[in-house]
Design a protein around this motif. Sequence first.
Motif, short mmCIF file in Angstrom:
data_model
loop_
_atom_site.label_atom_id
_atom_site.label_comp_id
_atom_site.label_asym_id
_atom_site.label_seq_id
_atom_site.Cartn_x
_atom_site.Cartn_y
_atom_site.Cartn_z
N ALA A 25 0.85 -1.24 -0.14
CA ALA A 25 -0.05 0.07 -0.03
C ALA A 25 0.95 1.11 0.07
N LEU A 26 0.55 2.32 -0.64
CA LEU A 26 1.02 3.41 -0.62
C LEU A 26 0.09 4.37 -0.71
N THR A 27 0.27 5.46 0.36
CA THR A 27 -0.66 6.68 0.69
C THR A 27 0.37 7.95 0.71
N MET A 28 -0.23 8.97 -0.10
CA MET A 28 0.29 10.03 -0.03
C MET A 28 -0.73 11.40 0.27
N GLN A 29 -0.50 12.13 1.32
CA GLN A 29 -1.09 13.25 1.62
C GLN A 29 -0.61 14.59 1.76
N PRO A 30 -1.05 15.40 1.10
CA PRO A 30 -0.18 16.94 1.05
C PRO A 30 -0.44 17.38 2.51
#
Length: 77
Positions: A25-30
Amino acid sequence: MVLNPDHNGKVALVTRALADYDYQALTMQPTGPILIDPRARLLLRGVNPEFYGGYPVDLDLELDAGDLSATGIRERH
């Protein structure tokens, strides 16, 4: 990717974990205004079969893209 200076062996530990990392899983949050202060929190979840017997590894990274002003953008092309 630029890692901060390693004072506690953390960079070496991350490098070992990523050597044969199987991303699940890969999650990116500004975390900052995209055009003024482009930063993001990146969460990687996965395993490395050779790292601690395949125990799941979650990496929580803070990314900083630097200056994206008109000058900075032109220099990146």
